[in-house]
Design an enzyme around this catalytic site. Sequence first.
Site, PDB file in Angstrom:
ATOM      1  N   ALA A  21       0.929  -1.267   0.081  1.00 56.63           N
ATOM      2  CA  ALA A  21       0.029  -0.061   0.160  1.00 56.63           C
ATOM      3  C   ALA A  21       0.841   1.235   0.125  1.00 56.63           C
ATOM      4  CB  ALA A  21      -0.934   0.147   1.262  1.00 56.63           C
ATOM      5  N   GLY A  22       1.925   1.142  -0.675  1.00 54.42           N
ATOM      6  CA  GLY A  22       2.840   2.323  -0.853  1.00 54.42           C
ATOM      7  C   GLY A  22       2.142   3.219  -1.836  1.00 54.42           C
ATOM      8  N   GLY A  25       1.150   0.870  -5.117  1.00 53.86           N
ATOM      9  CA  GLY A  25      -0.114   0.309  -4.867  1.00 53.86           C
ATOM     10  C   GLY A  25      -1.246   1.146  -4.594  1.00 53.86           C
ATOM     11  N   ASP A  44      -1.217  -4.730   3.015  1.00 52.92           N
ATOM     12  CA  ASP A  44      -0.026  -4.333   3.504  1.00 52.92           C
ATOM     13  C   ASP A  44       0.220  -4.873   4.662  1.00 52.92           C
ATOM     14  OD1 ASP A  44       1.929  -1.836   2.312  1.00 52.92           O
ATOM     15  OD2 ASP A  44       2.032  -2.315   4.471  1.00 52.92           O
ATOM     16  N   ASN A 106      14.185  -8.827  -0.388  1.00 58.43           N
ATOM     17  CA  ASN A 106      12.872  -8.528  -1.307  1.00 58.43           C
ATOM     18  C   ASN A 106      12.486 -10.096  -1.983  1.00 58.43           C
ATOM     19  OD1 ASN A 106      12.618  -5.849  -1.108  1.00 58.43           O
ATOM     20  ND2 ASN A 106      13.265  -5.276  -3.275  1.00 58.43           N
ATOM     21  N   THR A 130       7.888  -5.691  -7.714  1.00 57.34           N
ATOM     22  CA  THR A 130       8.978  -5.672  -6.875  1.00 57.34           C
ATOM     23  C   THR A 130      10.576  -5.694  -7.674  1.00 57.34           C
ATOM     24  OG1 THR A 130       7.695  -6.767  -5.357  1.00 57.34           O
ATOM     25  CG2 THR A 130      10.109  -6.392  -4.920  1.00 57.34           C
ATOM     26  N   ASN A 131      11.369  -4.738  -7.311  1.00 56.48           N
ATOM     27  CA  ASN A 131      12.805  -4.967  -7.770  1.00 56.48           C
ATOM     28  C   ASN A 131      13.584  -5.627  -7.144  1.00 56.48           C
ATOM     29  OD1 ASN A 131      12.525  -3.285 -10.183  1.00 56.48           O
ATOM     30  ND2 ASN A 131      12.202  -1.624  -9.074  1.00 56.48           N
ATOM     31  N   HIS A 186      14.833  -4.591 -16.787  1.00 58.16           N
ATOM     32  CA  HIS A 186      14.459  -3.400 -16.179  1.00 58.16           C
ATOM     33  C   HIS A 186      15.677  -2.728 -15.376  1.00 58.16           C
ATOM     34  CE1 HIS A 186      12.089  -0.152 -14.719  1.00 58.16           C
ATOM     35  NE2 HIS A 186      11.817  -0.405 -13.420  1.00 58.16           N
TER      36      HIS A 186
END
Length: 331
Positions: A21-22, A25, A44, A106, A130-131, A186
């Site tokens: 929920a950043g 999101g 979240d 991550n 997600t990175n 990416h």
Amino acid sequence: MMNNGSKTSLRYVPKVTVVGAGNVGSSLAKRILDTHLADVVLLDVVAGRPQGIALDLTEASGLEMRPQHIVGTNDYSDTAESDVVVVTAGKPRQPGMSRDDLMQVNGRIVQATVKQAIAHSPQAKFIIVTNPLDVMTYLAWQTSGLPAEQVIGMAGILDSARFRTFIAMELNVPPEDVSALVLGGHGDLMVPLPNYAAVSGIPLTELLDAATLDRLVTRTRNGGAEIVNLLKTGGAYYAPAASIYGMVEAILMNRHRILPAATYLTGQYGLHDLYIGVPCHIGQQGVESVLELALSAEQQAALETSAKAIRANIQKLTELLAEPAQLAVSV
């Protein structure tokens, strides 16, 4: 969906879960609701955050005539029977944290997220944000046990949108008149394709000289960092959310759109057993097919260089996840 026990025909409302929920999101959740595309579950780990955002958006719904609704939660059981699960959850790099630490933490977040989400929505399509994105998408696919076409990474749409924007700014034309395409991972090794870009059908190579094209390609590769440097305290979120939305819509509406996305390759472009950005047909089943373009020798070499870096990171992540967790992760 038809209720056979009644003469009433009920419209099936799709359900999209957004994990994280950043800014990305929550921006995605709002866009989905604003366009009446689906109901949304915003999840979240931070207690109160998704609930507060959901309440705020719900209070706005009466003013904006939204028929869809949103639930904010910390409980994966609320995500049950989702059609699409979008994973934006992840940690940014912290002072004193190496890139390996970031990949490891991550990776653990993505593993935990996918395991819990798929337990409640075993038929869902997963979009990973997600990175490091290409590696995390590969990990999500391995963790899920789903067919590869149901797990997709979002990046190519965003990178291509940045390329389009920079071309439009250079030529002082509307971005909607520009088409552009970016392949590869990416990151710094992405592969913008000027020869596949056009403005109202006019090849870009007819409008800009080689030096200008090289400058725009470089700016595209650094597009995310440029925004980070300007904001100072975060990264982009409106364009990423819009890019994710395009993929969600293509799946839910079965649009059969051709979009650049990170998908699993089984020999296309001479590449095997990795996720990397290429043009795909995206529809209700996820990635329906991969389009193979004729690349120059230089472009093919650049794509292979990008793939090599992704493979190295997959191997590194495998080794890191085999180690005991150094950072507590709760998802």
